[in-house]
Design an enzyme around this catalytic site. Sequence first.
Site, short mmCIF file in Angstrom:
data_model
loop_
_atom_site.label_atom_id
_atom_site.label_comp_id
_atom_site.label_asym_id
_atom_site.label_seq_id
_atom_site.Cartn_x
_atom_site.Cartn_y
_atom_site.Cartn_z
CD GLN A 85 -1.07 -0.22 3.74
OE1 GLN A 85 -1.39 0.74 4.43
NE2 GLN A 85 -1.51 -1.46 3.97
CG HIS B 251 -0.49 5.78 3.76
ND1 HIS B 251 -1.58 4.94 3.80
CD2 HIS B 251 0.45 5.22 4.56
CE1 HIS B 251 -1.31 3.92 4.60
NE2 HIS B 251 -0.09 4.07 5.07
CD GLU C 267 1.87 3.77 8.14
OE1 GLU C 267 0.66 4.06 8.10
OE2 GLU C 267 2.30 2.63 7.85
CG HIS D 248 4.24 0.99 3.62
ND1 HIS D 248 3.76 2.15 3.01
CD2 HIS D 248 3.37 0.72 4.63
CE1 HIS D 248 2.67 2.56 3.63
NE2 HIS D 248 2.40 1.71 4.62
NE ARG E 164 -6.37 -2.16 1.55
CZ ARG E 164 -7.24 -1.27 1.97
NH1 ARG E 164 -7.90 -0.54 1.08
NH2 ARG E 164 -7.44 -1.07 3.25
#
Length: 385
Positions: free
Chosen positions: A96, A98, A133, A255, A274
């Site tokens: 995936q 972001h 993240e 990642h 994804r």
Amino acid sequence: MDRLTNTIRPYAWGSTTAIPGLLGVEPTGEPQAEMWMGAHPGAPSRLDRGAGETTLADVIAADPERELGAAAVTKFGPRLPFLLKLLAAGAPLSLQVHPDLEQAEAGYADEERRGIPADAGHRNYKDPHHKPEMICALTPFDGLCGFRPPLEAAELLEGLGVDSLKPYADLLRAHPEEAALREMLTAVLTADRAEMARTVAEAGAAIERLGDPYAPYASLVHHYPGDPGVIAAMLLNHVRLQPGEAMFLGAGVPHAYLDGLGVELLANSDNVLRAGLTPKHVDVPELLKIVRFEPADPAVQRPEGNGEEVYESPADEFRLSRFALAPGAAPHPLPAGAPQILLCTAGRPKAGEVTLSPGESVFVPADEKVELSGIGTIFRATVPV
């Protein structure tokens, strides 16, 4: 401060033992993938200030400036801008990426305008926020992160000896790096599914036979037979974090987490695009807009500082640090001014007068000072204002 009651998410990829082991409880036999600490509407933490149990989201909504501080409210609005998790991978997560903030705002506005239901399976943008993240390992933690150099990926594919992979290796050798990665990923994700399933099956047999350096990909073949994400994953760097090591993941970086228990801190968002290793929706055109096709070594880091050990991050929404509280050490005072969630991962340390066991956490409002004492390990999540 408030002792938190937190929800454990039973995603299929979750470990059945890692979170129960940390909490000191018997496993249920079901996967326990993530424990959420924060005010995300999907599973907000719960607390009780004497008038019955309520959610942290409702407490913040009732008095944002007291709970979050004026600086955080000015910058992020009346919402806790981060989400803290325990993440326990017993099987690979989806491959995936972001979006960045601009992409998230535009994508969310577009899907809202088109009337796509918030819970639709083909919806890409659940909110208008980005999702940087950081993952910090509590056990040895395996993942895939960022693109390898294309020539290195070509050698990895060629080493499998699978004839149907040769065109993909040729693509990686035929273009400048960014163009090569884009062409290769596009070709894999748009290939005929039946033909790709055969290729993945042949690659899987070779992976099992050859062992290292292909061992990190064996579980992908086992859990996702025929999935084009197995081949796409071989474009990425394999990373093994040792306990205490961390890795930051910014926008557009592909990642997938493979195995292990860690503390994850992220901006409070659900936006995921994804690329594979999932039965969920894969929007290839939108994905290709978001991915940053740049080879890069994963930046593995250990915390810096004495007393409070800080994990460096460029994110505005969060700051992660760790306290390893030793016998006989002086208490560590924590400043007020921003919201904090404190998570114990070892020992029985104290936050103020509250004793914490592994897996327990507290929320500290912005207007409250607290000090840490005792023996054990505490992770601190806060807003860097």
